[in-house]
Design a protein around this motif. Structure first.
Motif, PDB file in Angstrom:
ATOM      1  N   THR A  19      63.069 -49.371  44.223  1.00 50.15           N
ATOM      2  CA  THR A  19      64.297 -49.882  44.802  1.00 50.15           C
ATOM      3  C   THR A  19      64.632 -49.126  46.067  1.00 50.15           C
ATOM      4  OG1 THR A  19      65.632 -48.369  43.497  1.00 50.15           O
ATOM      5  CG2 THR A  19      65.202 -50.527  42.542  1.00 50.15           C
ATOM      6  N   SER A  20      65.668 -49.585  46.719  1.00 51.53           N
ATOM      7  CA  SER A  20      66.077 -48.936  47.961  1.00 51.53           C
ATOM      8  C   SER A  20      66.628 -47.543  47.693  1.00 51.53           C
ATOM      9  CB  SER A  20      67.108 -49.794  48.685  1.00 51.53           C
ATOM     10  OG  SER A  20      68.224 -50.009  47.856  1.00 51.53           O
ATOM     11  N   ALA A  21      67.052 -47.261  46.461  1.00 53.97           N
ATOM     12  CA  ALA A  21      67.532 -45.918  46.138  1.00 53.97           C
ATOM     13  C   ALA A  21      66.388 -44.910  46.193  1.00 53.97           C
ATOM     14  CB  ALA A  21      68.184 -45.909  44.760  1.00 53.97           C
ATOM     15  N   ASP A  22      65.174 -45.383  45.870  1.00 57.55           N
ATOM     16  CA  ASP A  22      64.014 -44.502  45.936  1.00 57.55           C
ATOM     17  C   ASP A  22      63.621 -44.198  47.372  1.00 57.55           C
ATOM     18  OD1 ASP A  22      62.451 -46.137  43.105  1.00 57.55           O
ATOM     19  OD2 ASP A  22      63.932 -44.526  43.183  1.00 57.55           O
ATOM     20  N   SER A  92      67.349 -62.063  43.325  1.00 63.00           N
ATOM     21  CA  SER A  92      68.014 -60.844  43.780  1.00 63.00           C
ATOM     22  C   SER A  92      67.283 -59.598  43.296  1.00 63.00           C
ATOM     23  CB  SER A  92      69.456 -60.818  43.298  1.00 63.00           C
ATOM     24  OG  SER A  92      70.072 -59.618  43.649  1.00 63.00           O
ATOM     25  N   ALA A  93      66.822 -59.609  42.058  1.00 61.33           N
ATOM     26  CA  ALA A  93      66.075 -58.462  41.533  1.00 61.33           C
ATOM     27  C   ALA A  93      64.767 -58.282  42.294  1.00 61.33           C
ATOM     28  CB  ALA A  93      65.800 -58.655  40.045  1.00 61.33           C
ATOM     29  N   ARG A  94      64.127 -59.384  42.618  1.00 69.96           N
ATOM     30  CA  ARG A  94      62.882 -59.288  43.386  1.00 69.96           C
ATOM     31  C   ARG A  94      63.145 -58.801  44.807  1.00 69.96           C
ATOM     32  NH1 ARG A  94      57.607 -61.880  42.385  1.00 69.96           N
ATOM     33  NH2 ARG A  94      56.443 -61.479  44.276  1.00 69.96           N
ATOM     34  N   ALA A  95      64.242 -59.243  45.397  1.00 69.93           N
ATOM     35  CA  ALA A  95      64.600 -58.795  46.750  1.00 69.93           C
ATOM     36  C   ALA A  95      64.962 -57.315  46.749  1.00 69.93           C
ATOM     37  CB  ALA A  95      65.753 -59.620  47.297  1.00 69.93           C
ATOM     38  N   ASP A  96      65.548 -56.825  45.672  1.00 67.26           N
ATOM     39  CA  ASP A  96      65.879 -55.405  45.582  1.00 67.26           C
ATOM     40  C   ASP A  96      64.637 -54.533  45.478  1.00 67.26           C
ATOM     41  OD1 ASP A  96      68.579 -55.716  45.846  1.00 67.26           O
ATOM     42  OD2 ASP A  96      68.981 -55.734  43.684  1.00 67.26           O
ATOM     43  N   ARG A  97      63.546 -55.103  44.975  1.00 66.25           N
ATOM     44  CA  ARG A  97      62.306 -54.339  44.876  1.00 66.25           C
ATOM     45  C   ARG A  97      61.543 -54.271  46.191  1.00 66.25           C
ATOM     46  NH1 ARG A  97      61.738 -56.986  39.708  1.00 66.25           N
ATOM     47  NH2 ARG A  97      60.326 -58.485  40.653  1.00 66.25           N
ATOM     48  N   LEU A  98      61.938 -55.095  47.167  1.00 60.26           N
ATOM     49  CA  LEU A  98      61.274 -55.048  48.467  1.00 60.26           C
ATOM     50  C   LEU A  98      61.633 -53.755  49.183  1.00 60.26           C
ATOM     51  CD1 LEU A  98      61.840 -58.665  49.826  1.00 60.26           C
ATOM     52  CD2 LEU A  98      59.716 -57.693  48.965  1.00 60.26           C
ATOM     53  N   ARG A  99      60.735 -53.291  50.003  1.00 60.05           N
ATOM     54  CA  ARG A  99      61.010 -52.107  50.811  1.00 60.05           C
ATOM     55  C   ARG A  99      61.940 -52.486  51.951  1.00 60.05           C
ATOM     56  NH1 ARG A  99      56.845 -47.851  50.231  1.00 60.05           N
ATOM     57  NH2 ARG A  99      55.562 -48.541  48.502  1.00 60.05           N
ATOM     58  N   ALA A 100      62.554 -51.488  52.535  1.00 58.53           N
ATOM     59  CA  ALA A 100      63.547 -51.746  53.581  1.00 58.53           C
ATOM     60  C   ALA A 100      62.914 -52.400  54.812  1.00 58.53           C
ATOM     61  CB  ALA A 100      64.236 -50.446  53.974  1.00 58.53           C
TER      62      ALA A 100
END
Length: 174
Positions: A19-22, A92-100
């Motif tokens: 996720t983007s938090a990582d 949305s969950a799949r989009a959250d797994r994308l890198r920035a």
């Protein structure tokens, strides 16, 4: 282990989500990107609707594309706005797994296409915030800025290595 866990071992183990938090995004920057995405979606929707009120077919195509951009932005950044769609949470969950950087390229590409179709003030201003959302994600992909002490230390080490190389070549010539 049950027989189902033996058949599907990958489903039993939790998947580590990138996720983007990582990626090192702070909570306020993540919210800033999400809010920019929602506002960008609203501006695309209104400008796209306004762009469709014309006779020119390229303006209509750009307006429809802008409304599609708004839908995708809402779907990815604010799935609670699309509760009537069954697959909204999955997208949305799949989009959250994308890198920035992937989100940045996707959002900027989506925002540039209608402007290339029909270069008007409506398409420019309507897609500006959606493009800015992509820029915000792109800036987060660059990472945090380093501190001056570590840069000075690296510069000093490079200078020492250059001096050692220079003295080594001078000694080799004599």
């Amino acid at each position: 282990m049950s027989s189902q866990d033996e058949q599907f071992p990958a489903a039993a183990a939790p998947e580590p989500a990138a996720t983007s938090a990582d990626e090192g995004m702070t909570w306020w920057y993540r919210w800033l990107c999400r809010i920019a995405g929602v506002i960008g979606g609203m501006s695309c929707a209104f400008a796209g609707l306004w762009n469709c009120v014309t006779i020119n077919p390229l303006n209509i195509a750009a307006g429809v594309w802008m409304m599609l951009n708004a839908f995708v932005l809402f779907l990815c950044e604010a799935p609670f706005c699309c509760q009537f769609i069954e697959f909204a949470n999955a997208v949305s969950a799949r989009a959250d797994r994308l890198r920035a950087w992937q989100k940045a390229a996707f959002y900027c590409g989506m925002a540039v296409f209608p402007v290339m179709l029909s270069l008007t003030l409506t398409t420019l201003f309507g897609n500006a915030i959606a493009f800015a959302t992509g820029v915000l994600y792109g800036l987060s992909a660059l990472g945090k800025k380093g501190d001056a002490i570590s840069y000075a230390r690296i510069h000093q080490q490079q200078k020492q290595m250059d001096e050692e190389k220079l003295t080594g070549t001078l000694e080799g010539q004599t």
